[in-house]
Motif scaffolding. Structure first.
Motif, PDB file in Angstrom:
ATOM      1  N   THR A  48       0.867  -1.165   0.000  1.00 38.07           N
ATOM      2  CA  THR A  48       0.000   0.000   0.000  1.00 38.07           C
ATOM      3  C   THR A  48       0.906   1.217   0.000  1.00 38.07           C
ATOM      4  OG1 THR A  48      -1.663  -1.195   1.259  1.00 38.07           O
ATOM      5  CG2 THR A  48      -1.836   1.198   1.224  1.00 38.07           C
ATOM      6  N   GLU A  54      -1.023  11.379   3.057  1.00 40.40           N
ATOM      7  CA  GLU A  54      -1.427  10.193   3.804  1.00 40.40           C
ATOM      8  C   GLU A  54      -0.395   9.829   4.867  1.00 40.40           C
ATOM      9  OE1 GLU A  54      -3.937   8.254   0.079  1.00 40.40           O
ATOM     10  OE2 GLU A  54      -1.811   7.784   0.324  1.00 40.40           O
ATOM     11  N   GLN A  79      -3.277  -1.532  15.696  1.00 43.23           N
ATOM     12  CA  GLN A  79      -4.553  -1.887  15.069  1.00 43.23           C
ATOM     13  C   GLN A  79      -5.467  -0.664  14.998  1.00 43.23           C
ATOM     14  OE1 GLN A  79      -3.910  -4.769  13.298  1.00 43.23           O
ATOM     15  NE2 GLN A  79      -6.099  -4.931  13.584  1.00 43.23           N
ATOM     16  N   ARG A  82      -4.231   1.569  12.289  1.00 47.57           N
ATOM     17  CA  ARG A  82      -4.612   0.976  11.000  1.00 47.57           C
ATOM     18  C   ARG A  82      -6.074   1.267  10.676  1.00 47.57           C
ATOM     19  NH1 ARG A  82      -4.306  -5.508   9.543  1.00 47.57           N
ATOM     20  NH2 ARG A  82      -4.995  -5.288   7.390  1.00 47.57           N
ATOM     21  N   MET A  83      -6.946   1.101  11.681  1.00 45.21           N
ATOM     22  CA  MET A  83      -8.380   1.358  11.483  1.00 45.21           C
ATOM     23  C   MET A  83      -8.640   2.836  11.183  1.00 45.21           C
ATOM     24  SD  MET A  83     -11.456   1.194  14.253  1.00 45.21           S
ATOM     25  CE  MET A  83     -10.647   2.568  15.029  1.00 45.21           C
ATOM     26  N   LYS A  86      -7.641   3.629   7.674  1.00 49.05           N
ATOM     27  CA  LYS A  86      -8.603   3.077   6.710  1.00 49.05           C
ATOM     28  C   LYS A  86      -9.841   3.959   6.616  1.00 49.05           C
ATOM     29  CE  LYS A  86     -10.555  -1.284   5.256  1.00 49.05           C
ATOM     30  NZ  LYS A  86     -10.665  -2.717   5.509  1.00 49.05           N
ATOM     31  N   GLU A  87     -10.306   4.455   7.760  1.00 47.62           N
ATOM     32  CA  GLU A  87     -11.476   5.341   7.772  1.00 47.62           C
ATOM     33  C   GLU A  87     -11.165   6.692   7.133  1.00 47.62           C
ATOM     34  OE1 GLU A  87     -12.669   5.682  11.836  1.00 47.62           O
ATOM     35  OE2 GLU A  87     -13.463   3.634  11.922  1.00 47.62           O
ATOM     36  N   GLY A  90      -9.018   5.733   3.366  1.00 41.37           N
ATOM     37  CA  GLY A  90      -9.578   4.668   2.544  1.00 41.37           C
ATOM     38  C   GLY A  90      -8.578   3.610   2.102  1.00 41.37           C
ATOM     39  N   LYS A  91      -7.420   3.560   2.744  1.00 40.28           N
ATOM     40  CA  LYS A  91      -6.414   2.556   2.410  1.00 40.28           C
ATOM     41  C   LYS A  91      -6.142   1.695   3.631  1.00 40.28           C
ATOM     42  CE  LYS A  91      -3.928   5.113  -1.152  1.00 40.28           C
ATOM     43  NZ  LYS A  91      -2.613   5.683  -1.526  1.00 40.28           N
ATOM     44  N   ASP A  92      -6.005   0.388   3.381  1.00 35.98           N
ATOM     45  CA  ASP A  92      -5.732  -0.543   4.475  1.00 35.98           C
ATOM     46  C   ASP A  92      -4.235  -0.790   4.531  1.00 35.98           C
ATOM     47  OD1 ASP A  92      -5.990  -2.329   6.523  1.00 35.98           O
ATOM     48  OD2 ASP A  92      -6.791  -3.953   5.291  1.00 35.98           O
ATOM     49  N   ARG A  94      -1.319  -2.487   5.978  1.00 37.36           N
ATOM     50  CA  ARG A  94      -1.186  -3.740   6.721  1.00 37.36           C
ATOM     51  C   ARG A  94      -0.332  -3.595   7.970  1.00 37.36           C
ATOM     52  NH1 ARG A  94       1.082  -8.645   3.463  1.00 37.36           N
ATOM     53  NH2 ARG A  94       0.595  -7.072   1.944  1.00 37.36           N
TER      54      ARG A  94
END
Length: 128
Positions: A48, A54, A79, A82-83, A86-87, A90-92, A94
């Protein structure tokens, strides 16, 4: 004039295997092409990539939630980062911990010569 018929090779036969639903051929096997040295990576192994904006979100989240980065709960901290990423973007991502480690290393490589020069001009000396 004699009539000669050209010699024909026997026609290939297709044999059905029992119970598997696959057919096999009696055609001579040709060598498969040599394996490629680099095979395309599966989609889940792709990195990613983050742009500068970002990356800034990642650093800001780490600073904002730094009080949650405590011994025994560091996995939960990453974690959460990471969450949040993502919110927000819009990218996860890892492994945000690894990404932050790389960003810090890049920062230190870029800034260390400047810091040495500042310290040198102030009379202090940094060890190499």
């Amino acid at each position: 004039m004699s009539s000669q018929t050209p010699s024909l090779s026997p026609a290939p036969t297709i044999l059905a295997s029992r119970g598997r639903g696959r057919a096999t051929s009696s055609l001579p096997q040709t060598q498969s092409p040599a394996p490629q040295t680099q095979s395309p990576a599966p989609a889940d192994n792709l990195r990613t990539r983050l742009n500068d904006e970002e990356k800034l979100h990642l650093v800001r989240f780490c600073i904002e939630y730094q009080v949650e980065h405590v011994k025994g709960k560091k996995g939960a901290f990453w974690q959460k980062i990471r969450m949040l990423l993502k919110e927000q973007i819009g990218k996860d991502l890892r492994d945000p911990h690894s990404t932050m480690r790389i960003l810090l290393q890049q920062f230190e490589v870029q800034r260390l010569p400047q810091m040495r020069q500042i310290k040198w001009s102030c009379g202090a000396r940094l060890s190499p």
